[in-house]
Design a protein around this motif. Sequence first.
Motif, PDB file in Angstrom:
ATOM      1  N   ARG A 155       0.832  -1.207   0.000  1.00 27.93           N
ATOM      2  CA  ARG A 155       0.000   0.000   0.000  1.00 27.93           C
ATOM      3  C   ARG A 155       0.863   1.252   0.000  1.00 27.93           C
ATOM      4  O   ARG A 155       0.571   2.220  -0.701  1.00 27.93           O
ATOM      5  N   MET A 156       1.925   1.228   0.779  1.00 25.19           N
ATOM      6  CA  MET A 156       2.833   2.382   0.824  1.00 25.19           C
ATOM      7  C   MET A 156       3.521   2.588  -0.523  1.00 25.19           C
ATOM      8  O   MET A 156       3.657   3.714  -1.002  1.00 25.19           O
ATOM      9  N   ALA A 157       3.921   1.482  -1.149  1.00 19.63           N
ATOM     10  CA  ALA A 157       4.634   1.564  -2.433  1.00 19.63           C
ATOM     11  C   ALA A 157       3.741   2.076  -3.561  1.00 19.63           C
ATOM     12  O   ALA A 157       4.220   2.658  -4.531  1.00 19.63           O
ATOM     13  N   ALA A 158       2.427   1.872  -3.417  1.00 19.54           N
ATOM     14  CA  ALA A 158       1.487   2.298  -4.457  1.00 19.54           C
ATOM     15  C   ALA A 158       1.232   3.806  -4.428  1.00 19.54           C
ATOM     16  O   ALA A 158       0.661   4.354  -5.362  1.00 19.54           O
ATOM     17  N   GLN A 159       1.658   4.466  -3.350  1.00 18.07           N
ATOM     18  CA  GLN A 159       1.443   5.910  -3.224  1.00 18.07           C
ATOM     19  C   GLN A 159       2.672   6.680  -3.696  1.00 18.07           C
ATOM     20  O   GLN A 159       3.720   6.107  -3.989  1.00 18.07           O
ATOM     21  N   ALA A 160       2.512   8.004  -3.761  1.00 17.94           N
ATOM     22  CA  ALA A 160       3.647   8.860  -4.096  1.00 17.94           C
ATOM     23  C   ALA A 160       4.744   8.676  -3.057  1.00 17.94           C
ATOM     24  O   ALA A 160       4.480   8.314  -1.902  1.00 17.94           O
TER      25      ALA A 160
END
Length: 201
Positions: A155-160
Motif C-alpha cells: 500500500r505504501m509503495a502504491a502511493q507517491a
Amino acid sequence: MLKVGLTGGIGAGKSEVSRLLVEHGAVLIDADRIAREVVAPGTPGLAAVVDAFGEDVLAPDGSLDRPKLGSIVFADPEKLALLNSIVHPLVGVRSRELETAASEDAVVVHDVPLLAENGLATLYDLVIVVDAPPETQLDRLIRLRGMTEQDARARMAAQATREKRLEIADVVIDNDVPLEELERRVRDVWADLVERASGTN
C-alpha cells in the motif's frame, strides 16, 4: 475563504489531523467519503459503474461491492482509469457544491489522499502534508490497522514517495510525535490558517 489541500501517506496520521482541524472550526471536505456517496444505491454514479463493469460488482443488497470492484480495477490500469473517469468528476462537482456552501471567511480543508499522485496542488491556496517516517507508517499499519507487513509495504509503495509529497507542501506537520504534541502543532497551524483566511476576504 482559504482553500487548503490536506494529504499524507497512508499511516501518517492525516485523519487525526483533519479531525483536530475540524475541532478548531475548519470546514472539512473528505474526498474519500464523497467518493462513497456518489456511488451509493440509487445514484447516477452507481448506475454508470454498473454500466461499465456489469452487475457482478453489486452486492446482494444492491450496493457497490467494493472488494469485488477493487479486485477488478487494481489488476488492470485501463479499468482503473475507466472507474476514475466515472467517479472523479462526480466527486469534483460535489466538492465544489460543499465549498460554495461554506461562509466567505471559512477555512475549507479538502482531505485528499492522492493529492500528490494526481497533481492537484494548484487547486488549493495552500497544501498541508502530514508526514511521518516510513518505519512509523509501517508500524502503525501493522499495529493499528492489522495489516500484514507485506500488505502494508504494498500500500505504501502504491502511493507517491515521501519526497514527492514534501515537494508540494506549503506546510509540513511532522506526526512522528505523541498526540499531545500533534495537538499543539495543529493548533499553531490553525492560527496561521485563520490569519491567512482573514487576509483573503
